[in-house]
Write an enzyme that holds these catalytic residues in place. Structure first.
Site, PDB file in Angstrom:
ATOM      1  N   LYS A  16      -2.998   0.107 -10.630  1.00  0.00           N
ATOM      2  CA  LYS A  16      -4.344  -0.063 -11.550  1.00  0.00           C
ATOM      3  C   LYS A  16      -4.155  -0.075 -12.935  1.00  0.00           C
ATOM      4  O   LYS A  16      -4.437  -1.080 -13.462  1.00  0.00           O
ATOM      5  CB  LYS A  16      -5.471   0.733 -11.099  1.00  0.00           C
ATOM      6  N   ARG A  91     -15.664   5.471  -8.398  1.00  0.00           N
ATOM      7  CA  ARG A  91     -14.656   6.194  -7.475  1.00  0.00           C
ATOM      8  C   ARG A  91     -15.452   6.692  -6.174  1.00  0.00           C
ATOM      9  O   ARG A  91     -15.008   6.909  -5.367  1.00  0.00           O
ATOM     10  CB  ARG A  91     -13.942   7.354  -7.677  1.00  0.00           C
ATOM     11  N   ARG A 140       6.459   8.414 -10.840  1.00  0.00           N
ATOM     12  CA  ARG A 140       5.764   7.860 -12.242  1.00  0.00           C
ATOM     13  C   ARG A 140       5.684   8.929 -13.424  1.00  0.00           C
ATOM     14  O   ARG A 140       5.781   9.957 -13.103  1.00  0.00           O
ATOM     15  CB  ARG A 140       4.170   7.764 -11.871  1.00  0.00           C
ATOM     16  N   ARG A 173       2.711  13.786 -14.354  1.00  0.00           N
ATOM     17  CA  ARG A 173       1.311  14.751 -14.311  1.00  0.00           C
ATOM     18  C   ARG A 173       1.351  15.738 -12.981  1.00  0.00           C
ATOM     19  O   ARG A 173       2.054  15.517 -12.209  1.00  0.00           O
ATOM     20  CB  ARG A 173       0.334  13.775 -14.084  1.00  0.00           C
ATOM     21  N   ARG A 184      -5.018  13.459  -3.044  1.00  0.00           N
ATOM     22  CA  ARG A 184      -5.531  12.331  -3.717  1.00  0.00           C
ATOM     23  C   ARG A 184      -5.929  11.061  -2.779  1.00  0.00           C
ATOM     24  O   ARG A 184      -6.805  10.379  -2.929  1.00  0.00           O
ATOM     25  CB  ARG A 184      -4.750  11.764  -4.926  1.00  0.00           C
TER      26      ARG A 184
END
Ligand code: AMP
Length: 232
Positions: A16, A91, A140, A173, A184
């Site tokens: 996204k 969300r 990531r 992160r 998540r």
């Protein structure tokens, strides 16, 4: 003149954020990531960040009231005059309803007159399998300064650990670590997937196969958005 309001929907790691920056460049409208705003406010030790941190670290959602306030105060900035892209908001159904009422009753400097244009153009749902999500999130890396996203295998920076754009340091992160990733994904399935139906019923949903090259996905999104614009 183009005016566009877009929502990017998809599980964590669906790409996204990457697609939002590409669309932002293409259409010249800002991409607004509630996750980035929250992380920046943690970095600068603001009250908002302190409230949000414990939820974020464990991969849970930050309370609706907090994120709705963030979005309200961001959308009144002048750079949103020609539209905006929402990345990571809404969300939950509660957030989606809050956004609907915000679009129905724009806050100053936008006026009722703007509300003709001030409607949702489309919701782009990026569809990817769980295995792909896990592989992407664990590789990531994010720039501490400008939030640009990289991946150690599929989108490495020119110099390891350094952002191509701004020279900032890249980091992993906390919520991209295995336990938080699992949480998540669960949160996404339970709290966010009902939005797929929500926007389908409003006939705003565009579904895109996100298990492909970044450029291919981007082109597919543009093609679908052109169709939507032609129908308006
Ligand atoms: P993201 O960068 O979009 O993956 O967001 C990182 C984290 O920020 C999420 O796991 C949540 O804890 C929090 N967050 C971001 N956007 C929202 C939102 N719209 N509602 C609730 N929490 C959010």
């Amino acid at each position: 003149m183009i005016f566009m309001i877009l929502i990017l929907l998809g599980p964590p790691g669906s790409g996204k954020g990457t697609q939002a920056s590409l669309l932002s460049e293409k259409y010249g409208i800002p991409s607004i990531s509630t996750g980035d705003i929250l992380r920046q406010s943690i970095e600068s030790q603001e009250k908002l960040g302190l409230k949000a941190k414990k939820y974020m670290d464990e991969g849970a959602l930050v309370p609706n009231e907090l994120v709705i306030e963030i979005v309200k105060s961001r959308l009144v900035k002048p750079d949103c005059k020609r539209g905006f892209i929402l990345d990571g908001f809404p969300r939950t159904v509660t957030q989606a309803e809050a956004l609907d009422s915000l679009l129905d009753n724009p806050l100053p400097p936008f006026t009722k007159r703007d509300s003709l244009d001030y409607s949702l153009s489309a919701v782009v749902n990026i569809d990817v399998k769980d295995e792909v999500v896990i592989e992407r999130l664990s590789g990531r890396r994010t720039c501490r300064t400008c939030s640009q996203i990289y991946h150690i295998v599929s989108l490495p920076p020119k110099t390891v650990g350094i952002c191509n754009n701004c020279g900032g340091t890249l980091y992993q992160r906390d919520d991209d670590k295995p336990e938080a990733i699992k949480k998540r994904m669960e949160v996404y399935t339970i709290q966010t997937t009902p939005l797929i139906r929500y926007y389908q019923e409003k006939r705003k949903l565009i579904s895109i196969n996100g298990d492909r090259e970044i450029k291919e996905i981007h082109e597919d999104i543009i093609k679908s958005l052109n169709l939507v614009e032609n129908e308006r």
